[in-house]
Enzyme design. Structure first.
Site, PDB file in Angstrom:
ATOM      1  NE  ARG A  80      -3.286   2.432   2.901  1.00 35.60           N
ATOM      2  CZ  ARG A  80      -3.077   3.252   3.930  1.00 35.60           C
ATOM      3  NH1 ARG A  80      -2.183   2.949   4.848  1.00 35.60           N
ATOM      4  NH2 ARG A  80      -3.769   4.366   4.058  1.00 35.60           N
ATOM      5  CG  HIS A 124      -0.833   8.955   3.767  1.00 37.26           C
ATOM      6  ND1 HIS A 124      -0.852   7.589   3.993  1.00 37.26           N
ATOM      7  CD2 HIS A 124      -0.501   9.513   4.957  1.00 37.26           C
ATOM      8  CE1 HIS A 124      -0.525   7.346   5.248  1.00 37.26           C
ATOM      9  NE2 HIS A 124      -0.312   8.505   5.856  1.00 37.26           N
ATOM     10  CD  GLU A 169      -4.282   7.565  10.181  1.00 34.75           C
ATOM     11  OE1 GLU A 169      -3.741   8.627  10.561  1.00 34.75           O
ATOM     12  OE2 GLU A 169      -3.890   6.446  10.534  1.00 34.75           O
ATOM     13  CG  ASN A 290      -4.668   3.389   9.012  1.00 31.29           C
ATOM     14  OD1 ASN A 290      -4.761   2.386   8.298  1.00 31.29           O
ATOM     15  ND2 ASN A 290      -4.267   4.553   8.530  1.00 31.29           N
ATOM     16  CE1 TYR A 292       0.411   2.525  13.855  1.00 40.55           C
ATOM     17  CE2 TYR A 292      -1.491   3.781  13.112  1.00 40.55           C
ATOM     18  CZ  TYR A 292      -0.280   3.168  12.839  1.00 40.55           C
ATOM     19  OH  TYR A 292       0.226   3.182  11.567  1.00 40.55           O
ATOM     20  CD  GLU A 356      -1.185   3.899   8.422  1.00 41.85           C
ATOM     21  OE1 GLU A 356      -0.878   4.261   9.589  1.00 41.85           O
ATOM     22  OE2 GLU A 356      -1.343   4.696   7.491  1.00 41.85           O
TER      23      GLU A 356
END
Length: 455
Positions: A80, A124, A169, A290, A292, A356
């Site tokens: 990606r 991005h 995002e 994504n 985290y 991600e």
């Protein structure tokens, strides 16, 4: 390094890695590329740690063939990457720059020759500076310019690229870029942040429609999503601001009433037009996730809103204690299972892809041709087990893309935070796979999580 058997992933599960244009490409002034908001921001004193910029980054623009060969050696099935809008339209609109498209032509052809599926992200965060000068994402016209740009890139690459992601995002682009100002373009106006969020969603809808009409085969939107834990009132509000602000319009064609009240208080509602939700709510095939860490919050009456979270008055963001990454983010793999099962329940018609997941740690320096990064291996192991647990519960999870393939320019942190599974010496540009890359290679080769890590 040896591996015993662990949880097995299904056949056809996609294994890959991810990156972003400004973080790795360099060549900031070459072949007709125009300036982006990140060029301007990073060259402004005090904005980025140590005055670092993405002018050279990982020099991927010149070294992409070697980087693709590195990916092939790790067994990756998917890569990606994002396209730099300023390479394609240096002024943000108008004629395309053929030399910019030529680079992505070469990259896509190299990937396909190596047996790696290209996953293109169109935005991005590197908005052409010329568009920012005309209002950036606070201007409605930027969404229409994005659709034109998406069409231009698809016209060149659409015969070889199957999977297209519109945005990465949008919460970060809007609220760190226009709210707290810690990301480009560095504005600090809560009203601008909400206007930017809406226009980013509009860009997604317009871009998705344009790509579908052009024949794109698989369309996606990537969001940074987190479960929110803590006091119920605070958790509900932060979930509204982070998750539902983007999920509800894009996947349901709805805007929560409680969110509209917050937006009205900070930005008014003049930027929301009749028919916008219909434009935003375009069918997509994949939701990119994504992940985290969760957000942890508490009710604290009288607490001011965090600048990145307008509407978060009376809420405190807290750390739960326990281990953290080098970014200070708590490590909570169970939150990934919680998030995936929630999304599967609430939006069952959309396939899920982890676009991600990864961590920055203070890795050991290279020694003897090796970079030991046991914390990253443990992080990836635990989060992949959490993803497997979601699969076992029936979640339609299609694949996993580790962040990131290379150590790179980590936005406002400059080159101080390393997320890569491959070490980059930013002076010599030498690449060296870390232990985590070798561990990941074993995983993607077998589809089975390695159990044992030994020297």
């Amino acid at each position: 390094m040896t591996a015993a058997t662990g949880p097995a992933f299904p056949a056809g599960f996609v294994w890959g890695a991810a990156s972003a244009a400004y973080q790795i490409e360099g060549a900031a002034r070459e072949d007709g590329r125009g300036p982006s908001i990140w060029d301007t921001f990073s060259r402004t004193p005090g904005r980025v740690a140590s005055g670092h910029t993405g002018d050279v980054a990982c020099d991927h623009y010149h070294r992409h063939s070697d980087d693709v060969e590195l990916m092939r050696s790790l067994g990756l099935a998917a890569y990606r990457f994002s396209v730099a809008w300023p390479r394609i339209q240096p002024d943000g609109s108008g004629p395309v720059n053929p030399r910019g498209l030529d680079f992505y032509d070469r990259l896509v052809d190299s990937l396909l020759a190596a047996g790696i599926d290209p996953y293109v992200t169109l935005y991005h965060w590197d908005l052409p500076q010329a568009l920012e000068d005309r209002g950036g994402w606070t201007a409605r016209d930027t969404a229409y310019r994005f659709a034109d740009y998406a069409t231009a890139v698809h016209a060149r690459l659409g015969d070889r690229v199957r999977t297209w992601t519109t945005l990465n995002e949008p919460w970060v682009a809007a609220f760190l870029g226009y709210g707290s100002g810690v990301h480009a373009p560095g504005r600090t106006d809560p009203g601008d942040a909400f206007r930017a969020a809406h226009h980013l969603l509009l860009a997604h809808g317009l871009g998705t429609r344009a790509l579908r009409e052009a024949g794109a085969r698989e369309l996606a939107l990537t969001l940074n999503l987190s479960p929110v834990a803590g006091d119920p009132a605070a958790a509900e509000r932060v979930d509204l601001l982070l998750n539902r602000q983007f999920l509800d319009p894009a996947l349901c064609g709805e805007m929560p009433e409680d969110l509209l009240k917050i937006i009205d208080r900070h930005a008014g509602l003049g930027h929301l037009r009749e028919g916008d939700l219909t434009l935003i709510h375009q069918p997509i095939d994949l939701l990119g996730i994504n992940y985290y860490c969760p957000q942890y919050v508490a009710d604290v009456p009288g607490a001011p809103a965090d600048p990145a979270w307008p509407g978060s008055e009376d809420v405190s963001f807290v750390h739960p204690g326990g281990p953290s990454t080098a970014m200070g983010w708590p490590i909570d793999p169970a939150g990934l299972t919680t998030l995936l099962t929630r999304l599967s329940r609430d939006h069952p018609s959309v396939g899920l892809l982890i676009t991600e997941n990864g961590a920055a740690f203070d890795d050991d320096a290279p020694s003897g041709g090796r970079v030991a990064d046991p914390d990253r291996v443990a992080y990836l192991d635990s989060h992949l087990r959490a993803a497997h647990a979601a699969l076992a519960e029936g979640v339609d999870l299609r694949g996993y893309l580790v962040w990131s393939i290379l150590d790179n320019f980590e936005w406002a942190e400059g080159y101080h935070k390393r997320f890569g599974i491959v070490h980059v010496d930013f002076t010599t540009q030498r690449r060296l796979p870390k232990d985590s890359a070798l561990w990941y290679r074993d995983l993607v080769t077998t589809g089975v999580i390695p159990d044992v890590i030994t020297g």
